[in-house]
Scaffold this motif. Structure first.
Motif, PDB file in Angstrom:
ATOM      1  N   GLU A 171       0.804  -1.203   0.000  1.00 19.68           N
ATOM      2  CA  GLU A 171       0.000   0.000   0.000  1.00 19.68           C
ATOM      3  C   GLU A 171       0.848   1.270   0.000  1.00 19.68           C
ATOM      4  O   GLU A 171       0.330   2.354  -0.199  1.00 19.68           O
ATOM      5  CB  GLU A 171      -0.928  -0.002   1.225  1.00 19.68           C
ATOM      6  CG  GLU A 171      -1.993  -1.094   1.177  1.00 19.68           C
ATOM      7  CD  GLU A 171      -2.884  -0.964  -0.058  1.00 19.68           C
ATOM      8  OE1 GLU A 171      -3.314   0.165  -0.359  1.00 19.68           O
ATOM      9  OE2 GLU A 171      -3.132  -1.988  -0.714  1.00 19.68           O
ATOM     10  N   ARG A 172       2.162   1.101   0.235  1.00 16.39           N
ATOM     11  CA  ARG A 172       3.042   2.264   0.309  1.00 16.39           C
ATOM     12  C   ARG A 172       4.033   2.314  -0.851  1.00 16.39           C
ATOM     13  O   ARG A 172       5.038   3.018  -0.772  1.00 16.39           O
ATOM     14  CB  ARG A 172       3.817   2.264   1.637  1.00 16.39           C
ATOM     15  CG  ARG A 172       2.942   2.286   2.863  1.00 16.39           C
ATOM     16  CD  ARG A 172       3.742   2.626   4.118  1.00 16.39           C
ATOM     17  NE  ARG A 172       4.892   1.742   4.295  1.00 16.39           N
ATOM     18  CZ  ARG A 172       4.847   0.561   4.908  1.00 16.39           C
ATOM     19  NH1 ARG A 172       3.697   0.119   5.385  1.00 16.39           N
ATOM     20  NH2 ARG A 172       5.929  -0.172   5.045  1.00 16.39           N
ATOM     21  N   GLN A 173       3.762   1.551  -1.906  1.00 14.84           N
ATOM     22  CA  GLN A 173       4.653   1.599  -3.051  1.00 14.84           C
ATOM     23  C   GLN A 173       3.847   1.647  -4.342  1.00 14.84           C
ATOM     24  O   GLN A 173       2.691   1.227  -4.390  1.00 14.84           O
ATOM     25  CB  GLN A 173       5.601   0.404  -3.063  1.00 14.84           C
ATOM     26  CG  GLN A 173       4.947  -0.936  -3.338  1.00 14.84           C
ATOM     27  CD  GLN A 173       5.970  -2.061  -3.380  1.00 14.84           C
ATOM     28  OE1 GLN A 173       7.171  -1.835  -3.250  1.00 14.84           O
ATOM     29  NE2 GLN A 173       5.505  -3.280  -3.570  1.00 14.84           N
TER      30      GLN A 173
ATOM     31  N   HIS B 243       6.569  13.022  -0.376  1.00  9.37           N
ATOM     32  CA  HIS B 243       5.915  11.787   0.081  1.00  9.37           C
ATOM     33  C   HIS B 243       6.976  10.769   0.490  1.00  9.37           C
ATOM     34  O   HIS B 243       7.173   9.750  -0.189  1.00  9.37           O
ATOM     35  CB  HIS B 243       5.028  11.224  -1.027  1.00  9.37           C
ATOM     36  CG  HIS B 243       4.073  12.217  -1.615  1.00  9.37           C
ATOM     37  ND1 HIS B 243       2.923  12.627  -0.962  1.00  9.37           N
ATOM     38  CD2 HIS B 243       4.114  12.911  -2.784  1.00  9.37           C
ATOM     39  CE1 HIS B 243       2.288  13.511  -1.710  1.00  9.37           C
ATOM     40  NE2 HIS B 243       2.987  13.705  -2.812  1.00  9.37           N
TER      41      HIS B 243
ATOM     42  N   GLY C 142       7.029   8.499   2.610  1.00 14.19           N
ATOM     43  CA  GLY C 142       6.555   7.175   2.989  1.00 14.19           C
ATOM     44  C   GLY C 142       6.188   6.281   1.827  1.00 14.19           C
ATOM     45  O   GLY C 142       5.772   5.132   2.030  1.00 14.19           O
ATOM     46  N   ILE C 143       6.326   6.770   0.599  1.00 13.63           N
ATOM     47  CA  ILE C 143       5.949   5.982  -0.587  1.00 13.63           C
ATOM     48  C   ILE C 143       7.188   5.661  -1.402  1.00 13.63           C
ATOM     49  O   ILE C 143       8.022   6.531  -1.645  1.00 13.63           O
ATOM     50  CB  ILE C 143       4.929   6.748  -1.459  1.00 13.63           C
ATOM     51  CG1 ILE C 143       3.656   7.025  -0.651  1.00 13.63           C
ATOM     52  CG2 ILE C 143       4.602   5.961  -2.724  1.00 13.63           C
ATOM     53  CD1 ILE C 143       2.626   7.841  -1.398  1.00 13.63           C
TER      54      ILE C 143
ATOM     55  N   LYS D 123      -5.624   2.488  -5.084  1.00 13.15           N
ATOM     56  CA  LYS D 123      -4.464   2.562  -4.199  1.00 13.15           C
ATOM     57  C   LYS D 123      -4.094   4.014  -3.913  1.00 13.15           C
ATOM     58  O   LYS D 123      -3.861   4.784  -4.847  1.00 13.15           O
ATOM     59  CB  LYS D 123      -3.261   1.846  -4.826  1.00 13.15           C
ATOM     60  CG  LYS D 123      -3.344   0.349  -4.847  1.00 13.15           C
ATOM     61  CD  LYS D 123      -2.119  -0.265  -5.506  1.00 13.15           C
ATOM     62  CE  LYS D 123      -0.831   0.159  -4.847  1.00 13.15           C
ATOM     63  NZ  LYS D 123       0.337  -0.555  -5.418  1.00 13.15           N
TER      64      LYS D 123
ATOM     65  N   ALA E 289      -1.292   5.244  -2.937  1.00 11.67           N
ATOM     66  CA  ALA E 289       0.032   5.554  -3.490  1.00 11.67           C
ATOM     67  C   ALA E 289      -0.047   5.846  -4.980  1.00 11.67           C
ATOM     68  O   ALA E 289       0.631   6.750  -5.490  1.00 11.67           O
ATOM     69  CB  ALA E 289       1.001   4.410  -3.228  1.00 11.67           C
TER      70      ALA E 289
END
Length: 303
Positions: free
Chosen positions: A94-96, A121, A123-124, A281, A283
């Motif tokens: 979920e973070r890529q 961002h 966190g991605i 998603k 991201a």
């Protein structure tokens, strides 16, 4: 698998062996002591052997119990590790976001700008793929495709990045001899890129015809991709067709010089398409918004 006892019994047995007390195991597992004792007896019935010697106080594991305890500890640890890895992978997914584009687009346009994305961002994580065929498509795991086409794709949610435009470029020294008359391209060393016609990238023949310029008579150099062609142009080995997505930054830096009045629009653009399965998603949505914003100056320049 029917030979295995219920996982609950193994978990209780592991706690008893680890803590050395049924009372402590009951407290840790938030159950009653009789429930722990019943679980141990049920496990003994299942394996067909005594696991705990109750003739001594406190009770200790038998030889069979020690063997089972070692295997149980190892098995539960592996299960725990696997669950943690699965949880991490699920959260990471979920973070890529995975982006597919041509090698030239990735190297010359996207990657120089990606630091800006990470600063906004952190966190991605962005995975960039450049397929050997140089035809970005939605393979398994690809969320977004950046494509050069004449019209928007219909296999996902598509947004315009910027109209593409081509112009001959070369090093300052090479281009100095061409500034007075574009027809001088006829005798210049032209840098070609091997691109199948089906890929949609016009070459020198199409460009010269569109500008009503004479057919070239000078030498030519042929390369397998635009990365090699750009390096050859920077090294002063000739003139290449410079697409905005590939050479615009180098032109702004003055390392490559465009041919005055040599720009041409073949009616093509770069588009960003988000795969239908990825549109939900966060991201992917964030990257689509960012890449559109990153391309805005080029859209405004073309307006």
């Amino acid at each position: 698998m029917d030979r295995l006892p219920p996982l609950r019994l193994l978990t209780i047995f592991d706690a008893v062996h680890r803590l050395g007390s049924m009372q402590l195991a009951a407290a840790e597992l938030n159950v009653t002591r009789p429930a722990v004792s019943q679980a141990i007896r049920a496990l003994e019935d299942h394996v067909g052997a005594q696991l705990v010697d109750r003739s001594v106080k406190p009770a200790v594991a038998t030889e069979a119990g020690e063997r089972l305890a070692r295997s149980t500890r190892s098995g539960l640890a592996q299960i725990s590790d696997a669950i943690e890895e699965i949880r991490f992978a699920a959260g990471l997914a979920e973070r890529q976001v995975t982006v597919c584009c041509t090698l030239g687009m990735a190297t010359q346009w996207l990657m120089p700008r990606i630091a800006g994305f990470y600063s906004e961002h952190p966190g991605i994580m962005v995975n960039v793929q450049a397929p050997p065929s140089d035809l970005p498509h939605f393979a398994v795991g690809v969320d977004i495709a950046l494509r050069y086409t004449a019209k928007p794709s219909e296999d996902g949610v598509t947004e315009l990045l910027f109209p593409e435009r081509v112009c001959p470029v070369g090093s300052p020294k090479v281009m100095a001899a061409l500034m007075d008359d574009p027809a001088n391209l006829r005798d210049a060393t032209l840098i070609h890129v091997r691109v199948p016609q089906s890929y949609g990238w016009p070459g020198w023949s199409e460009y010269l015809a569109s500008k009503a310029l004479p057919r070239p008579k000078g030498p030519k150099q042929v390369y397998d991709n635009y990365i090699q062609a750009v390096q050859a142009a920077l090294d002063g080995r000739g003139v290449m067709l410079g697409w905005r997505s590939i050479t615009s930054a180098l032109v702004m830096e003055g390392r490559l010089v465009p041919l005055p009045g040599g720009g041409h629009d073949f009616g093509t653009s770069y588009w960003a398409t988000c795969a239908p399965d990825s549109h939900h998603k966060p991201a992917a949505r964030i990257f689509m918004e960012w890449v559109s914003k990153a391309a805005q100056p080029m859209r405004e320049e073309a307006a």
